[in-house]
Design a protein around this motif. Structure first.
Motif, PDB file in Angstrom:
ATOM      1  N   ASP A   1       6.380 -10.526 -12.084  1.00  0.00           N
ATOM      2  CA  ASP A   1       7.187  -9.348 -12.417  1.00  0.00           C
ATOM      3  C   ASP A   1       8.101  -9.086 -11.222  1.00  0.00           C
ATOM      4  OD1 ASP A   1       8.165  -6.690 -12.631  1.00  0.00           O
ATOM      5  OD2 ASP A   1       6.514  -6.125 -13.937  1.00  0.00           O
ATOM      6  N   GLY A   2       9.380  -9.430 -11.372  1.00  0.00           N
ATOM      7  CA  GLY A   2      10.294  -9.412 -10.235  1.00  0.00           C
ATOM      8  C   GLY A   2      10.332  -8.123  -9.444  1.00  0.00           C
ATOM      9  N   LYS A   3      10.473  -6.989 -10.133  1.00  0.00           N
ATOM     10  CA  LYS A   3      10.599  -5.702  -9.447  1.00  0.00           C
ATOM     11  C   LYS A   3       9.305  -5.314  -8.745  1.00  0.00           C
ATOM     12  CE  LYS A   3      14.356  -3.524 -12.043  1.00  0.00           C
ATOM     13  NZ  LYS A   3      14.764  -2.346 -12.861  1.00  0.00           N
ATOM     14  N   LYS A   4       8.184  -5.467  -9.455  1.00  0.00           N
ATOM     15  CA  LYS A   4       6.911  -5.095  -8.847  1.00  0.00           C
ATOM     16  C   LYS A   4       6.541  -6.043  -7.714  1.00  0.00           C
ATOM     17  CE  LYS A   4       4.829  -2.585 -12.704  1.00  0.00           C
ATOM     18  NZ  LYS A   4       3.673  -2.491 -13.629  1.00  0.00           N
ATOM     19  N   ARG A   5       6.851  -7.317  -7.894  1.00  0.00           N
ATOM     20  CA  ARG A   5       6.572  -8.274  -6.820  1.00  0.00           C
ATOM     21  C   ARG A   5       7.312  -7.885  -5.546  1.00  0.00           C
ATOM     22  NH1 ARG A   5       8.469 -12.810  -8.975  1.00  0.00           N
ATOM     23  NH2 ARG A   5      10.464 -12.740  -7.865  1.00  0.00           N
ATOM     24  N   LYS A   6       8.574  -7.497  -5.699  1.00  0.00           N
ATOM     25  CA  LYS A   6       9.363  -7.094  -4.540  1.00  0.00           C
ATOM     26  C   LYS A   6       8.815  -5.823  -3.920  1.00  0.00           C
ATOM     27  CE  LYS A   6      14.180  -6.603  -3.079  1.00  0.00           C
ATOM     28  NZ  LYS A   6      15.598  -6.587  -3.524  1.00  0.00           N
ATOM     29  N   ARG A   7       8.394  -4.904  -4.779  1.00  0.00           N
ATOM     30  CA  ARG A   7       7.821  -3.638  -4.296  1.00  0.00           C
ATOM     31  C   ARG A   7       6.590  -3.902  -3.434  1.00  0.00           C
ATOM     32  NH1 ARG A   7       4.985   0.902  -8.254  1.00  0.00           N
ATOM     33  NH2 ARG A   7       3.905   2.036  -6.607  1.00  0.00           N
ATOM     34  N   TYR A   8       5.664  -4.718  -3.941  1.00  0.00           N
ATOM     35  CA  TYR A   8       4.418  -4.935  -3.219  1.00  0.00           C
ATOM     36  C   TYR A   8       4.590  -5.878  -2.038  1.00  0.00           C
ATOM     37  CZ  TYR A   8       2.324  -2.365  -7.007  1.00  0.00           C
ATOM     38  OH  TYR A   8       2.001  -1.381  -7.903  1.00  0.00           O
ATOM     39  N   TYR A   9       5.646  -6.680  -2.067  1.00  0.00           N
ATOM     40  CA  TYR A   9       5.968  -7.500  -0.895  1.00  0.00           C
ATOM     41  C   TYR A   9       6.350  -6.595   0.286  1.00  0.00           C
ATOM     42  CZ  TYR A   9       8.742 -10.249   2.367  1.00  0.00           C
ATOM     43  OH  TYR A   9       9.250 -10.794   3.508  1.00  0.00           O
ATOM     44  N   TYR A  10       7.221  -5.618   0.012  1.00  0.00           N
ATOM     45  CA  TYR A  10       7.645  -4.710   1.087  1.00  0.00           C
ATOM     46  C   TYR A  10       6.493  -3.784   1.514  1.00  0.00           C
ATOM     47  CZ  TYR A  10      12.482  -6.169   1.240  1.00  0.00           C
ATOM     48  OH  TYR A  10      13.620  -6.906   1.429  1.00  0.00           O
ATOM     49  N   GLU A  11       5.624  -3.475   0.569  1.00  0.00           N
ATOM     50  CA  GLU A  11       4.439  -2.667   0.929  1.00  0.00           C
ATOM     51  C   GLU A  11       3.544  -3.445   1.878  1.00  0.00           C
ATOM     52  OE1 GLU A  11       0.547  -1.615  -1.486  1.00  0.00           O
ATOM     53  OE2 GLU A  11       2.237  -0.407  -2.196  1.00  0.00           O
ATOM     54  N   PHE A  12       3.301  -4.711   1.554  1.00  0.00           N
ATOM     55  CA  PHE A  12       2.470  -5.557   2.426  1.00  0.00           C
ATOM     56  C   PHE A  12       3.149  -5.789   3.776  1.00  0.00           C
ATOM     57  CE2 PHE A  12       1.598  -9.926   3.962  1.00  0.00           C
ATOM     58  CZ  PHE A  12       0.273  -9.717   4.359  1.00  0.00           C
ATOM     59  N   LYS A  13       4.436  -6.059   3.738  1.00  0.00           N
ATOM     60  CA  LYS A  13       5.193  -6.307   4.965  1.00  0.00           C
ATOM     61  C   LYS A  13       5.114  -5.099   5.918  1.00  0.00           C
ATOM     62  CE  LYS A  13       9.792  -7.753   6.559  1.00  0.00           C
ATOM     63  NZ  LYS A  13      11.195  -8.035   6.135  1.00  0.00           N
ATOM     64  N   GLY A  14       5.155  -3.911   5.335  1.00  0.00           N
ATOM     65  CA  GLY A  14       5.078  -2.711   6.152  1.00  0.00           C
ATOM     66  C   GLY A  14       3.717  -2.493   6.788  1.00  0.00           C
ATOM     67  N   LYS A  15       2.688  -3.139   6.232  1.00  0.00           N
ATOM     68  CA  LYS A  15       1.330  -2.981   6.763  1.00  0.00           C
ATOM     69  C   LYS A  15       0.964  -4.010   7.819  1.00  0.00           C
ATOM     70  CE  LYS A  15      -0.559  -0.750   2.625  1.00  0.00           C
ATOM     71  NZ  LYS A  15      -1.535  -0.847   1.521  1.00  0.00           N
ATOM     72  N   LEU A  16       1.920  -4.940   8.102  1.00  0.00           N
ATOM     73  CA  LEU A  16       1.639  -5.963   9.118  1.00  0.00           C
ATOM     74  C   LEU A  16       1.728  -5.391  10.526  1.00  0.00           C
ATOM     75  CD1 LEU A  16       3.545  -9.001   7.580  1.00  0.00           C
ATOM     76  CD2 LEU A  16       1.085  -8.542   7.560  1.00  0.00           C
TER      77      LEU A  16
END
Length: 268
Positions: free
Chosen positions: A253-268
């Motif tokens: 799911d393109g939009k959700k994938r991008k959303r959770y990618y940035y969420e994960f990236k922010g937690k690094l």
């Protein structure tokens, strides 16, 4: 039962939303409150709107510097109430929201702070549930625009951390309210959440081009707060893993994938 409420509302770049919020305040069944508007706009952006609500006790504070935590800290200098709340400039209260706040504190004299419940329909019916919150449940129960504190608690906790929050100039675009509430909990001040107090807030606009930047900065703020308040490394790891699980779940799911990618990236 005639405690005064001070409402600190920081605002920037919103007119229609501010008008709606002030309109909801003008309809309150409980009248003993003041509104402290900390205005970060240029010139007289809100002047006409604020002047049209001459039935409200409004303190209009203009500041040049930007930042949500900064604005709230400035607003704290002007409070006269025994109860303090922090509405967003795009939320709205039901007609009896403030009456519910006063009744809650009157009925629960040992409680120093309370958060209400977010609703997406202004006419939603309130409930009768009250739960105490701790350092773990606060992440779901501690929504900033629904929080109210006794002035005596504000005096103990002090100011918001200006490293955190929208407009702070740091990577940490959220977490200021959770940090504040955690400081209350750490002092062992009784803190509750209830659906007796309802606050309307519109849904997030996921088609906003800046949404992913917002997600990233918000999750950066979350990790900052987790570390500041010494959550276990295992708990922090679990937060990161949860984002990975969501990323994998919505990979196609393109939009959700991008959303959770940035969420994960922010937690690094």
């Amino acid at each position: 039962m005639n405690l005064k409420i001070s409402l600190i509302m920081a605002t920037l770049n919103r007119k229609i939303e501010v008008k709606k919020m002030l309109n909801s305040l003008s309809k309150q069944t409980y009248k003993n409150f003041e509104v402290i508007i900390v205005d970060q706009n240029e010139d007289n952006f809100l002047e006409e709107i604020i002047d049209s609500f001459n039935d409200l006790d409004i303190k209009h504070i203009r500041i040049k510097k930007k930042g949500l935590s900064l604005a709230r800290n400035i607003g704290l200098k002007y409070i006269n109430g025994e109860i303090v709340g922090f509405p967003d400039d795009d939320c709205q209260y039901q007609a009896d929201t403030l009456e519910g706040v006063i009744k809650f504190f009157y009925d629960n004299k040992e409680v120093g702070a309370v958060t209400g419940t977010v609703i997406r329909n202004i006419n939603e019916k309130k409930g009768n549930k009250v739960v105490f919150v701790d350092k773990y449940s606060i992440w779901k129960k501690g929504i900033s625009f629904t929080m109210f504190f006794r002035k005596s608690v504000i005096d103990q906790i002090g100011q918001f951390d200006e490293v955190l929050g929208v407009g702070s100039g740091t990577p940490f675009g959220s977490g200021e309210e959770t940090d504040y509430m955690l400081r209350v909990i750490e002092r062992k001040i009784p803190f509750c959440n209830t659906n007796r107090i309802l606050v309307y807030h519109p849904d997030e606009q996921w088609d906003n081009p800046d949404i992913y930047k917002k997600i990233y900065s918000y999750t950066k703020g979350r990790i900052y707060v987790l570390k500041k308040h010494k959550y276990s490394p295992l708990y922090i790891l679990g937060s990161r893993c949860f984002s990975i699980v969501k990323l994998l779940r919505y990979f196609y799911d393109g939009k959700k994938r991008k959303r959770y990618y940035y969420e994960f990236k922010g937690k690094l």
